[in-house]
Motif scaffolding. Structure first.
Motif, PDB file in Angstrom:
ATOM      1  N   LEU A 149       0.840  -1.282   0.000  1.00 26.75           N
ATOM      2  CA  LEU A 149      -0.176   0.041   0.034  1.00 26.75           C
ATOM      3  C   LEU A 149       0.873   1.325   0.104  1.00 26.75           C
ATOM      4  N   ALA A 150       2.092   1.264   0.295  1.00 29.20           N
ATOM      5  CA  ALA A 150       2.980   2.276   0.532  1.00 29.20           C
ATOM      6  C   ALA A 150       4.095   2.378  -0.640  1.00 29.20           C
ATOM      7  N   THR A 151       4.227   1.440  -1.426  1.00 26.29           N
ATOM      8  CA  THR A 151       5.349   1.379  -2.484  1.00 26.29           C
ATOM      9  C   THR A 151       4.773   0.853  -3.668  1.00 26.29           C
ATOM     10  N   PHE A 152       4.177  -0.363  -3.979  1.00 27.39           N
ATOM     11  CA  PHE A 152       4.027  -0.960  -5.310  1.00 27.39           C
ATOM     12  C   PHE A 152       2.773  -0.153  -5.705  1.00 27.39           C
ATOM     13  N   ILE A 153       1.757   0.330  -4.826  1.00 27.16           N
ATOM     14  CA  ILE A 153       0.542   0.932  -5.466  1.00 27.16           C
ATOM     15  C   ILE A 153       0.819   2.356  -6.035  1.00 27.16           C
ATOM     16  N   VAL A 154       1.942   2.932  -5.442  1.00 21.23           N
ATOM     17  CA  VAL A 154       2.248   4.208  -5.471  1.00 21.23           C
ATOM     18  C   VAL A 154       3.225   4.239  -7.096  1.00 21.23           C
ATOM     19  N   PHE A 155       3.937   3.286  -7.224  1.00 19.56           N
ATOM     20  CA  PHE A 155       4.483   3.114  -8.474  1.00 19.56           C
ATOM     21  C   PHE A 155       3.505   2.959  -9.592  1.00 19.56           C
ATOM     22  N   VAL A 156       2.397   2.030  -9.136  1.00 22.47           N
ATOM     23  CA  VAL A 156       1.488   1.810 -10.327  1.00 22.47           C
ATOM     24  C   VAL A 156       0.731   3.013 -10.631  1.00 22.47           C
ATOM     25  N   MET A 157       0.255   3.777  -9.399  1.00 19.23           N
ATOM     26  CA  MET A 157      -0.298   5.203  -9.804  1.00 19.23           C
ATOM     27  C   MET A 157       0.633   6.097 -10.857  1.00 19.23           C
ATOM     28  N   LEU A 158       1.914   5.973 -10.647  1.00 23.10           N
ATOM     29  CA  LEU A 158       2.963   6.874 -11.144  1.00 23.10           C
ATOM     30  C   LEU A 158       2.812   6.546 -12.736  1.00 23.10           C
ATOM     31  N   VAL A 159       2.977   4.980 -12.885  1.00 22.58           N
ATOM     32  CA  VAL A 159       3.081   4.686 -14.131  1.00 22.58           C
ATOM     33  C   VAL A 159       1.825   4.806 -15.202  1.00 22.58           C
ATOM     34  N   VAL A 160       0.726   4.652 -14.559  1.00 21.83           N
ATOM     35  CA  VAL A 160      -0.494   4.437 -15.014  1.00 21.83           C
ATOM     36  C   VAL A 160      -0.913   6.160 -15.616  1.00 21.83           C
ATOM     37  N   GLY A 161      -0.544   6.992 -14.340  1.00 21.83           N
ATOM     38  CA  GLY A 161      -0.644   8.521 -14.833  1.00 21.83           C
ATOM     39  C   GLY A 161       0.361   9.152 -15.865  1.00 21.83           C
ATOM     40  N   GLY A 162       1.649   8.778 -15.775  1.00 21.72           N
ATOM     41  CA  GLY A 162       2.749   8.995 -16.590  1.00 21.72           C
ATOM     42  C   GLY A 162       3.914   9.511 -15.949  1.00 21.72           C
ATOM     43  N   SER A 163       4.923   8.920 -15.996  1.00 22.93           N
ATOM     44  CA  SER A 163       5.843   9.181 -15.271  1.00 22.93           C
ATOM     45  C   SER A 163       6.637  10.602 -15.846  1.00 22.93           C
ATOM     46  N   ALA A 164       7.310  11.423 -15.137  1.00 24.06           N
ATOM     47  CA  ALA A 164       7.739  12.911 -15.327  1.00 24.06           C
ATOM     48  C   ALA A 164       6.677  13.888 -15.930  1.00 24.06           C
ATOM     49  N   ASN A 165       5.443  13.385 -15.271  1.00 22.87           N
ATOM     50  CA  ASN A 165       4.189  14.305 -15.438  1.00 22.87           C
ATOM     51  C   ASN A 165       3.543  14.466 -14.254  1.00 22.87           C
TER      52      ASN A 165
END
Length: 304
Positions: A232-248
């Motif tokens: 809940l504090a690492t994996f899902i956060v990476f998923v959020m960033l990848v789905v939204g768009g890294s560097a954005n």
């Protein structure tokens, strides 16, 4: 009917509040991974540091854990960010010489060390029983105004963090960060102190993660070592960033709200499963998020 609509309204407020907290957390990761190329897999550790610092500094005197300072929320949040930044500087001195997967392994280890400290230092953190009765901003207001006021505080802070990061991204500092991420050798050849810039990105990202942790502690009014669960504090956060768009930064915020909504919806869906599958609810929810991640990677490889 009115009572049902009221319940739906409270659920939406809760969804937006949690989404906002995770959006702040994802922006912190975006500073590190999106703009600097640092693979920090120890998000949970700095998130937990922020949560416990805020809890200890704002709670009333208690015999089971360190506390009794009863400091204002703003002071506690700033202290959480500063303490996380100092620890991140120490961690960075050790780990930032590593690259990619080696850095990820090192930061996972650091996060696990933090989790074990929080779990075993019972005099300070009350161990696995955690810290309860954490004060919450606006909790003395009547329902639902207390919930709406806290949501406004979270979203206002999210907007402030977003604006500051956008200014930083468009500044010369942000352009150097991007250059280091894309081609570290060229950045060095241009005379940039890569180690210093990488350290700055790492520390700033960890401070933002601690801010999100502080908000989480106040919102839940309780914190324990499970808050540093890597799921809940690492994996899902990476998923959020990848789905939204890294560097954005906009993508990081959007991805946080989208994935948290799906995560919450998956909890509702899994309650409708047959009893023989109910015991596997946690695994099914993870499978759903993994499936969503694969879909977005195939359909939107640059994020939405």
């Amino acid at each position: 009917m009115d009572q049902q609509l009221y319940g739906y309204g409270l659920y939406i407020i809760s969804l937006l509040t949690m989404g906002g907290i995770y959006a702040i957390l994802t922006l912190g990761l975006n500073v590190q991974w999106g703009f600097t190329g640092l693979f920090n897999a120890g998000i949970a550790g700095f998130f937990g540091i922020g949560a416990y610092t805020a809890a200890i500094l704002t709670t009333s005197p208690h015999t089971s854990h360190l506390g009794g300072f009863e400091l204002p929320y703003v002071v506690a949040a700033i202290a959480a960010m500063l303490i996380s930044g100092i620890i991140a500087f120490g961690v960075g001195k050790v780990c930032l010489k590593l690259r990619s997967d080696y850095l990820a392994i090192a930061t996972i280890g650091i996060a696990e060390i933090f989790r074990l400290i929080l779990k075993n230092e019972t005099d300070i953190t009350n161990g696995p029983r955690g810290i309860s009765q954490i004060p919450k901003p606006f909790e003395n207001l009547p329902e639902p105004w207390n919930q709406l006021a806290f949501l406004g505080l979270v979203l206002g802070t999210l907007l402030l963090v977003y604006v500051m990061l956008e200014v930083a991204r468009k500044s010369p500092w942000g352009r150097v960060m991007t250059a280091i991420r894309d081609n570290e050798t060229s950045a060095r050849a241009a005379g940039k102190n890569v180690e210093t810039f990488r350290m700055e990105g790492f520390v700033i990202g960890c401070m933002i993660m601690a801010l999100a942790g502080a908000f989480m502690a106040h919102y839940l009014k309780f914190i324990d070592p499970n808050a540093t669960d890597p799921l809940l504090a690492t994996f899902i956060v990476f998923v959020m960033l990848v789905v939204g768009g890294s560097a954005n930064n906009k993508g990081a915020i959007l991805g946080a709200f989208v994935i948290w909504t799906l995560w919450s919806a998956s909890e509702i869906l899994t309650t409708q499963l047959p009893s023989e599958l109910a015991i596997r609810t946690a695994y099914i929810r993870i499978f759903i998020i993994g499936l969503v991640l694969q879909f977005f990677l195939q359909k939107y490889p640059q994020g939405i």
